[in-house]
Design a protein around this motif. Structure first.
Motif, PDB file in Angstrom:
ATOM      1  N   MET A   1      28.770  53.453  39.550  1.00  0.00           N
ATOM      2  CA  MET A   1      29.369  54.930  39.364  1.00  0.00           C
ATOM      3  C   MET A   1      31.591  54.687  39.214  1.00  0.00           C
ATOM      4  SD  MET A   1      30.259  58.901  39.723  1.00  0.00           S
ATOM      5  CE  MET A   1      29.023  59.239  39.145  1.00  0.00           C
ATOM      6  N   SER A   2      31.679  54.506  38.139  1.00  0.00           N
ATOM      7  CA  SER A   2      33.004  53.587  38.567  1.00  0.00           C
ATOM      8  C   SER A   2      33.946  55.530  38.896  1.00  0.00           C
ATOM      9  CB  SER A   2      33.375  53.298  37.066  1.00  0.00           C
ATOM     10  OG  SER A   2      33.706  53.363  35.916  1.00  0.00           O
ATOM     11  N   TYR A   3      35.440  54.707  39.244  1.00  0.00           N
ATOM     12  CA  TYR A   3      36.454  56.137  38.480  1.00  0.00           C
ATOM     13  C   TYR A   3      37.301  54.835  38.489  1.00  0.00           C
ATOM     14  CZ  TYR A   3      37.137  54.173  43.617  1.00  0.00           C
ATOM     15  OH  TYR A   3      36.996  53.107  44.582  1.00  0.00           O
ATOM     16  N   LYS A   4      38.613  55.622  38.361  1.00  0.00           N
ATOM     17  CA  LYS A   4      39.788  55.540  37.737  1.00  0.00           C
ATOM     18  C   LYS A   4      41.315  56.004  38.540  1.00  0.00           C
ATOM     19  CE  LYS A   4      38.332  54.031  32.843  1.00  0.00           C
ATOM     20  NZ  LYS A   4      38.612  54.075  31.450  1.00  0.00           N
ATOM     21  N   GLU A   5      41.971  55.506  39.110  1.00  0.00           N
ATOM     22  CA  GLU A   5      43.307  56.437  39.196  1.00  0.00           C
ATOM     23  C   GLU A   5      44.685  55.342  39.015  1.00  0.00           C
ATOM     24  OE1 GLU A   5      42.947  56.388  43.230  1.00  0.00           O
ATOM     25  OE2 GLU A   5      41.675  54.796  44.249  1.00  0.00           O
ATOM     26  N   ILE A   6      45.976  56.183  39.109  1.00  0.00           N
ATOM     27  CA  ILE A   6      46.770  55.349  38.759  1.00  0.00           C
ATOM     28  C   ILE A   6      47.071  55.161  40.394  1.00  0.00           C
ATOM     29  CG2 ILE A   6      49.307  55.988  38.354  1.00  0.00           C
ATOM     30  CD1 ILE A   6      47.102  56.209  36.307  1.00  0.00           C
ATOM     31  N   TYR A  47      41.121  43.426  46.521  1.00  0.00           N
ATOM     32  CA  TYR A  47      40.006  43.692  45.014  1.00  0.00           C
ATOM     33  C   TYR A  47      39.832  42.759  44.461  1.00  0.00           C
ATOM     34  CZ  TYR A  47      40.805  48.755  46.828  1.00  0.00           C
ATOM     35  OH  TYR A  47      40.640  49.962  47.857  1.00  0.00           O
ATOM     36  N   LYS A  48      38.685  42.085  44.580  1.00  0.00           N
ATOM     37  CA  LYS A  48      38.552  41.623  43.171  1.00  0.00           C
ATOM     38  C   LYS A  48      38.310  41.982  42.428  1.00  0.00           C
ATOM     39  CE  LYS A  48      35.637  38.196  46.781  1.00  0.00           C
ATOM     40  NZ  LYS A  48      34.130  38.143  46.961  1.00  0.00           N
ATOM     41  N   TRP A  49      39.044  41.229  40.939  1.00  0.00           N
ATOM     42  CA  TRP A  49      39.227  41.586  39.954  1.00  0.00           C
ATOM     43  C   TRP A  49      38.819  40.345  38.954  1.00  0.00           C
ATOM     44  CZ3 TRP A  49      44.242  41.634  36.847  1.00  0.00           C
ATOM     45  CH2 TRP A  49      44.094  42.390  35.163  1.00  0.00           C
ATOM     46  N   GLY A  50      37.227  40.004  38.798  1.00  0.00           N
ATOM     47  CA  GLY A  50      36.745  38.658  37.584  1.00  0.00           C
ATOM     48  C   GLY A  50      37.439  37.569  37.438  1.00  0.00           C
ATOM     49  N   ASP A  51      37.796  37.100  36.598  1.00  0.00           N
ATOM     50  CA  ASP A  51      38.426  35.303  36.626  1.00  0.00           C
ATOM     51  C   ASP A  51      39.892  35.164  36.328  1.00  0.00           C
ATOM     52  OD1 ASP A  51      38.720  35.484  33.769  1.00  0.00           O
ATOM     53  OD2 ASP A  51      37.285  34.784  33.665  1.00  0.00           O
ATOM     54  N   HIS A  52      40.235  33.908  36.921  1.00  0.00           N
ATOM     55  CA  HIS A  52      41.678  33.669  36.211  1.00  0.00           C
ATOM     56  C   HIS A  52      42.455  34.201  35.613  1.00  0.00           C
ATOM     57  CE1 HIS A  52      40.123  30.462  34.098  1.00  0.00           C
ATOM     58  NE2 HIS A  52      41.884  30.503  33.647  1.00  0.00           N
ATOM     59  N   LYS A  53      42.374  34.324  34.478  1.00  0.00           N
ATOM     60  CA  LYS A  53      42.103  35.324  33.091  1.00  0.00           C
ATOM     61  C   LYS A  53      42.762  36.511  33.439  1.00  0.00           C
ATOM     62  CE  LYS A  53      39.113  31.460  30.867  1.00  0.00           C
ATOM     63  NZ  LYS A  53      37.361  31.367  29.725  1.00  0.00           N
ATOM     64  N   ASN A  54      42.382  37.155  33.796  1.00  0.00           N
ATOM     65  CA  ASN A  54      43.116  38.469  34.174  1.00  0.00           C
ATOM     66  C   ASN A  54      44.368  38.512  35.013  1.00  0.00           C
ATOM     67  OD1 ASN A  54      40.328  39.507  33.353  1.00  0.00           O
ATOM     68  ND2 ASN A  54      39.787  40.103  35.565  1.00  0.00           N
ATOM     69  N   TYR A  55      45.079  36.994  35.547  1.00  0.00           N
ATOM     70  CA  TYR A  55      45.799  37.191  35.974  1.00  0.00           C
ATOM     71  C   TYR A  55      47.539  37.047  35.027  1.00  0.00           C
ATOM     72  CZ  TYR A  55      49.942  35.617  38.648  1.00  0.00           C
ATOM     73  OH  TYR A  55      51.279  35.216  39.171  1.00  0.00           O
ATOM     74  N   ALA A  56      46.725  36.721  34.054  1.00  0.00           N
ATOM     75  CA  ALA A  56      47.728  36.701  32.532  1.00  0.00           C
ATOM     76  C   ALA A  56      48.165  37.521  32.577  1.00  0.00           C
ATOM     77  CB  ALA A  56      47.284  35.539  31.957  1.00  0.00           C
ATOM     78  N   THR A  57      46.859  39.009  32.238  1.00  0.00           N
ATOM     79  CA  THR A  57      47.149  39.956  31.563  1.00  0.00           C
ATOM     80  C   THR A  57      48.176  40.670  32.000  1.00  0.00           C
ATOM     81  OG1 THR A  57      45.554  41.537  32.565  1.00  0.00           O
ATOM     82  CG2 THR A  57      44.480  39.739  30.613  1.00  0.00           C
ATOM     83  N   ILE A  58      48.641  40.481  33.778  1.00  0.00           N
ATOM     84  CA  ILE A  58      49.584  41.820  34.543  1.00  0.00           C
ATOM     85  C   ILE A  58      50.545  41.138  35.185  1.00  0.00           C
ATOM     86  CG2 ILE A  58      47.497  43.473  34.777  1.00  0.00           C
ATOM     87  CD1 ILE A  58      47.878  41.622  37.937  1.00  0.00           C
ATOM     88  N   GLU A  59      50.663  39.119  34.814  1.00  0.00           N
ATOM     89  CA  GLU A  59      51.574  38.604  35.845  1.00  0.00           C
ATOM     90  C   GLU A  59      53.392  39.357  34.469  1.00  0.00           C
ATOM     91  OE1 GLU A  59      52.697  33.674  36.065  1.00  0.00           O
ATOM     92  OE2 GLU A  59      51.421  34.450  33.609  1.00  0.00           O
ATOM     93  N   GLU A  77      40.289  50.899  36.968  1.00  0.00           N
ATOM     94  CA  GLU A  77      39.120  51.466  37.344  1.00  0.00           C
ATOM     95  C   GLU A  77      38.524  49.928  38.401  1.00  0.00           C
ATOM     96  OE1 GLU A  77      35.498  52.068  34.750  1.00  0.00           O
ATOM     97  OE2 GLU A  77      36.551  50.826  33.926  1.00  0.00           O
ATOM     98  N   ARG A  78      38.090  51.333  39.420  1.00  0.00           N
ATOM     99  CA  ARG A  78      36.814  50.729  39.770  1.00  0.00           C
ATOM    100  C   ARG A  78      35.823  50.719  40.607  1.00  0.00           C
ATOM    101  NH1 ARG A  78      41.273  51.330  45.240  1.00  0.00           N
ATOM    102  NH2 ARG A  78      42.272  52.382  44.510  1.00  0.00           N
ATOM    103  N   LYS A  95      45.173  49.038  33.762  1.00  0.00           N
ATOM    104  CA  LYS A  95      46.303  49.000  31.977  1.00  0.00           C
ATOM    105  C   LYS A  95      47.615  49.683  33.238  1.00  0.00           C
ATOM    106  CE  LYS A  95      42.135  50.594  29.922  1.00  0.00           C
ATOM    107  NZ  LYS A  95      41.310  51.903  29.192  1.00  0.00           N
ATOM    108  N   PRO A  96      48.499  48.447  32.574  1.00  0.00           N
ATOM    109  CA  PRO A  96      49.187  48.719  33.128  1.00  0.00           C
ATOM    110  C   PRO A  96      49.822  49.950  32.485  1.00  0.00           C
ATOM    111  CG  PRO A  96      49.300  46.061  32.357  1.00  0.00           C
ATOM    112  CD  PRO A  96      48.277  46.838  32.159  1.00  0.00           C
TER     113      PRO A  96
END
Length: 104
Positions: A1-6, A47-59, A77-78, A95-96
């Protein structure tokens, strides 16, 4: 089960390398987390968050946050998963939140 928070993202680190024939491809993010029980204040938790491509979305958000000394807030979402002997919390999505929304 996942959960979201700010949450406030304090940093992130991509890895995409090969060492001794083993390929490593990941993004780790560091979230501001309050202490439990006797602790006061905050720490950062990795926390782990997928592959290196995810970094570019928040850089770009990380750069603006650093340049302006603003916090970088995001909806994260965790999910808690297990290996059978260990429990791990992984990040599914980030999601920024627009900096203008943070300032309101």
């Amino acid at each position: 089960m996942s959960y979201k928070e700010i949450v406030e993202i304090c940093g992130a680190k991509p890895t995409n390398t090969t060492v001794d024939g083993t390929h490593y491809d990941s993004t780790k993010i560091y979230l501001k987390t309050s202490f439990y029980d006797d602790g006061l204040g905050y720490a950062t938790v990795e926390y782990k968050w997928g592959d290196h491509k995810n970094y570019a979305t928040i850089e770009p958000y990380l750069k603006v946050a650093k340049e302006t000394s603003q916090p970088f807030m995001a909806e994260v979402e965790r999910e808690t998963v297990t290996t059978g002997s260990r429990t791990i919390v992984i990040v599914l999505s980030v999601k920024p939140i627009d900096f203008k929304q943070v300032q309101k």
